[in-house]
Design an enzyme around this catalytic site. Structure first.
Site, PDB file in Angstrom:
ATOM      1  N   HIS A 131      -4.347  44.444  31.700  1.00  0.00           N
ATOM      2  CA  HIS A 131      -5.182  45.654  31.619  1.00  0.00           C
ATOM      3  C   HIS A 131      -5.252  46.085  30.151  1.00  0.00           C
ATOM      4  O   HIS A 131      -4.283  46.577  29.584  1.00  0.00           O
ATOM      5  CB  HIS A 131      -4.600  46.762  32.508  1.00  0.00           C
ATOM      6  CG  HIS A 131      -5.553  47.901  32.747  1.00  0.00           C
ATOM      7  ND1 HIS A 131      -5.701  48.509  33.975  1.00  0.00           N
ATOM      8  CD2 HIS A 131      -6.402  48.550  31.904  1.00  0.00           C
ATOM      9  CE1 HIS A 131      -6.605  49.480  33.876  1.00  0.00           C
ATOM     10  NE2 HIS A 131      -7.033  49.531  32.625  1.00  0.00           N
ATOM     11  N   LEU A 132      -6.427  45.843  29.598  1.00  0.00           N
ATOM     12  CA  LEU A 132      -6.697  46.142  28.195  1.00  0.00           C
ATOM     13  C   LEU A 132      -6.336  47.578  27.827  1.00  0.00           C
ATOM     14  O   LEU A 132      -6.616  48.493  28.593  1.00  0.00           O
ATOM     15  CB  LEU A 132      -8.202  45.960  28.020  1.00  0.00           C
ATOM     16  CG  LEU A 132      -8.793  46.011  26.634  1.00  0.00           C
ATOM     17  CD1 LEU A 132      -8.482  44.706  25.919  1.00  0.00           C
ATOM     18  CD2 LEU A 132     -10.299  46.175  26.746  1.00  0.00           C
ATOM     19  N   HIS A 133      -5.715  47.779  26.670  1.00  0.00           N
ATOM     20  CA  HIS A 133      -5.441  49.149  26.217  1.00  0.00           C
ATOM     21  C   HIS A 133      -5.294  49.189  24.703  1.00  0.00           C
ATOM     22  O   HIS A 133      -4.894  48.201  24.085  1.00  0.00           O
ATOM     23  CB  HIS A 133      -4.184  49.705  26.888  1.00  0.00           C
ATOM     24  CG  HIS A 133      -2.973  48.825  26.729  1.00  0.00           C
ATOM     25  ND1 HIS A 133      -2.806  47.656  27.444  1.00  0.00           N
ATOM     26  CD2 HIS A 133      -1.881  48.942  25.939  1.00  0.00           C
ATOM     27  CE1 HIS A 133      -1.663  47.101  27.098  1.00  0.00           C
ATOM     28  NE2 HIS A 133      -1.078  47.849  26.180  1.00  0.00           N
ATOM     29  N   LEU A 134      -5.639  50.338  24.128  1.00  0.00           N
ATOM     30  CA  LEU A 134      -5.489  50.543  22.690  1.00  0.00           C
ATOM     31  C   LEU A 134      -4.279  51.423  22.432  1.00  0.00           C
ATOM     32  O   LEU A 134      -4.059  52.400  23.144  1.00  0.00           O
ATOM     33  CB  LEU A 134      -6.717  51.257  22.112  1.00  0.00           C
ATOM     34  CG  LEU A 134      -7.945  50.401  21.875  1.00  0.00           C
ATOM     35  CD1 LEU A 134      -9.000  50.709  22.894  1.00  0.00           C
ATOM     36  CD2 LEU A 134      -8.465  50.640  20.478  1.00  0.00           C
TER      37      LEU A 134
END
Ligand SMILES: [Zn+2]
Length: 161
Positions: free
Chosen positions: A114-117
């Site tokens: 799950h992509l996150h910054l």
């Protein structure tokens, strides 16, 4: 599990292992450390931060792939990153920020699917004690203190402040 990046591995060691994705899991916002949920993105305090106020911004949709993000998601993600920076400046006046994405385990991603910054506030000289802090278990009370300090700022921002 053994290869997870240290800050995240600690989560697995200290907590009972949660089921599923930390960004998608249902539940109490304060327990999940979710500060804000927008139409397409959410902001979460990192449970095992490098420094106080280490935030993560993720699309609400479960995806690992940058190319899968819609234009609307990209726009809201980056606007939310900018909002995080602004609110952190107000809350704890850092000297600088690291803002970035770790894609894949090789790059240090703790949550790979799950992509996150990451939005990490930095202070002059904080390098000096970072390596020391890395081995210290984060006190949950300090985390909730950060959460409670930041939450009203995010709430006001959502209201249009
Ligand atoms: Zn997810």
């Amino acid at each position: 599990m053994e290869k997870l990046w240290a800050p995240w591995r600690m989560e697995y060691l200290v907590q009972e292992k949660p089921d599923g994705c930390i960004f998608c899991r249902e539940g109490n916002d304060r327990e999940r450390l979710v500060l804000m949920t927008g139409p397409l993105t959410l902001v979460m305090l990192n449970r095992y931060p490098y420094v106080n106020g280490h935030l993560m911004v993720a699309p609400r949709r479960h995806t690992a792939d940058l190319a899968e993000l819609s234009d609307a998601e990209m726009l809201e993600l980056f606007r939310t990153v900018a909002l995080c920076r602004e609110l952190l400046s107000r809350s704890c006046a850092p000297d600088g920020y690291n803002i970035g994405i770790n894609l894949g385990k090789a790059a240090g991603a703790g949550v790979e699917d799950h992509l996150h910054l990451h939005v990490v506030p930095r202070w002059n000289g904080d390098n000096n004690f970072m390596s020391v802090l890395a081995d210290i278990r984060v006190v949950p009370e300090a985390l909730l203190e950060s959460y409670d300090r930041l939450l009203p700022l995010f709430a006001a921002a959502v209201k249009g402040g």
